[in-house]
Write a protein that holds these residues in place. Sequence first.
Motif, PDB file in Angstrom:
ATOM      1  N   TRP A 118      35.725  53.065  66.595  1.00 34.08           N
ATOM      2  CA  TRP A 118      35.286  54.076  67.550  1.00 34.08           C
ATOM      3  C   TRP A 118      36.225  53.986  68.746  1.00 34.08           C
ATOM      4  N   PRO A 119      36.861  55.101  69.125  1.00 39.35           N
ATOM      5  CA  PRO A 119      37.838  55.049  70.226  1.00 39.35           C
ATOM      6  C   PRO A 119      37.212  54.560  71.529  1.00 39.35           C
ATOM      7  N   GLN A 120      37.988  53.815  72.273  1.00 39.54           N
ATOM      8  CA  GLN A 120      37.579  53.291  73.577  1.00 39.54           C
ATOM      9  C   GLN A 120      38.624  53.700  74.609  1.00 39.54           C
ATOM     10  N   PRO A 121      38.220  53.876  75.878  1.00 44.37           N
ATOM     11  CA  PRO A 121      39.218  54.175  76.915  1.00 44.37           C
ATOM     12  C   PRO A 121      40.319  53.123  76.916  1.00 44.37           C
ATOM     13  N   GLY A 122      41.552  53.600  76.946  1.00 40.95           N
ATOM     14  CA  GLY A 122      42.701  52.712  76.931  1.00 40.95           C
ATOM     15  C   GLY A 122      43.384  52.615  75.586  1.00 40.95           C
ATOM     16  N   HIS A 123      42.692  52.995  74.486  1.00 41.44           N
ATOM     17  CA  HIS A 123      43.335  52.984  73.176  1.00 41.44           C
ATOM     18  C   HIS A 123      44.422  54.049  73.136  1.00 41.44           C
ATOM     19  N   ARG A 124      45.470  53.791  72.373  1.00 45.01           N
ATOM     20  CA  ARG A 124      46.598  54.707  72.261  1.00 45.01           C
ATOM     21  C   ARG A 124      46.318  55.813  71.245  1.00 45.01           C
ATOM     22  N   ILE A 125      47.062  56.918  71.373  1.00 44.62           N
ATOM     23  CA  ILE A 125      46.934  58.035  70.435  1.00 44.62           C
ATOM     24  C   ILE A 125      47.212  57.574  69.010  1.00 44.62           C
ATOM     25  N   ASP A 126      48.253  56.778  68.807  1.00 45.20           N
ATOM     26  CA  ASP A 126      48.589  56.356  67.448  1.00 45.20           C
ATOM     27  C   ASP A 126      47.493  55.506  66.827  1.00 45.20           C
ATOM     28  N   MET A 127      46.761  54.769  67.637  1.00 45.68           N
ATOM     29  CA  MET A 127      45.663  53.954  67.116  1.00 45.68           C
ATOM     30  C   MET A 127      44.523  54.861  66.642  1.00 45.68           C
ATOM     31  N   ASP A 144      49.098  59.425  76.929  1.00 44.16           N
ATOM     32  CA  ASP A 144      49.016  58.870  75.575  1.00 44.16           C
ATOM     33  C   ASP A 144      47.964  57.780  75.393  1.00 44.16           C
ATOM     34  N   ARG A 145      46.996  57.719  76.289  1.00 47.24           N
ATOM     35  CA  ARG A 145      45.895  56.750  76.169  1.00 47.24           C
ATOM     36  C   ARG A 145      44.562  57.486  76.299  1.00 47.24           C
ATOM     37  N   VAL A 146      43.537  56.988  75.597  1.00 47.56           N
ATOM     38  CA  VAL A 146      42.208  57.589  75.682  1.00 47.56           C
ATOM     39  C   VAL A 146      41.717  57.477  77.116  1.00 47.56           C
ATOM     40  N   ASP A 147      41.332  58.614  77.683  1.00 55.00           N
ATOM     41  CA  ASP A 147      40.821  58.636  79.043  1.00 55.00           C
ATOM     42  C   ASP A 147      39.327  58.958  79.059  1.00 55.00           C
ATOM     43  N   PHE A 148      38.910  59.896  78.200  1.00 52.94           N
ATOM     44  CA  PHE A 148      37.516  60.334  78.203  1.00 52.94           C
ATOM     45  C   PHE A 148      37.104  60.720  76.785  1.00 52.94           C
ATOM     46  N   ILE A 149      35.881  60.363  76.413  1.00 53.68           N
ATOM     47  CA  ILE A 149      35.311  60.726  75.117  1.00 53.68           C
ATOM     48  C   ILE A 149      34.020  61.480  75.382  1.00 53.68           C
ATOM     49  N   GLY A 150      33.894  62.670  74.803  1.00 50.61           N
ATOM     50  CA  GLY A 150      32.698  63.473  75.033  1.00 50.61           C
ATOM     51  C   GLY A 150      32.151  64.045  73.746  1.00 50.61           C
TER      52      GLY A 150
END
Length: 95
Positions: free
Chosen positions: A40-49, A87-93
């Motif tokens: 599950w994506p978390q803030p700070g994870h990279r796009i490629d991840m 290129d990093r996760v900033d927000f998940i909605g």
Amino acid sequence: MSKKSLRLFSIRYSLITFFVIFSSVFSGCEKDNYDPENYWPQPGHRIDMVERYWGPPDDRDTYYDGDAFIMTYYYYNEGIFIEFYQDRVDFIGDL
């Protein structure tokens, strides 16, 4: 100091030094425990991840906010959108 105690001190010092170096090297080599089923994506994870575990997005938007390049990925099966800032996760909605 006798030769025997000097030799024991040298061996002890070498073992302690080896242990400190060994633990320092291997503590820095952490592996992520993600796979496609539990990621599950978390803030700070990279796009490629995110793309490695979830694949390409179903849809995407890109825009500039001042000098910042913002990219939004939409994953309809998961019911979420992810905003990337630099290129990093900033927000998940939720969708």
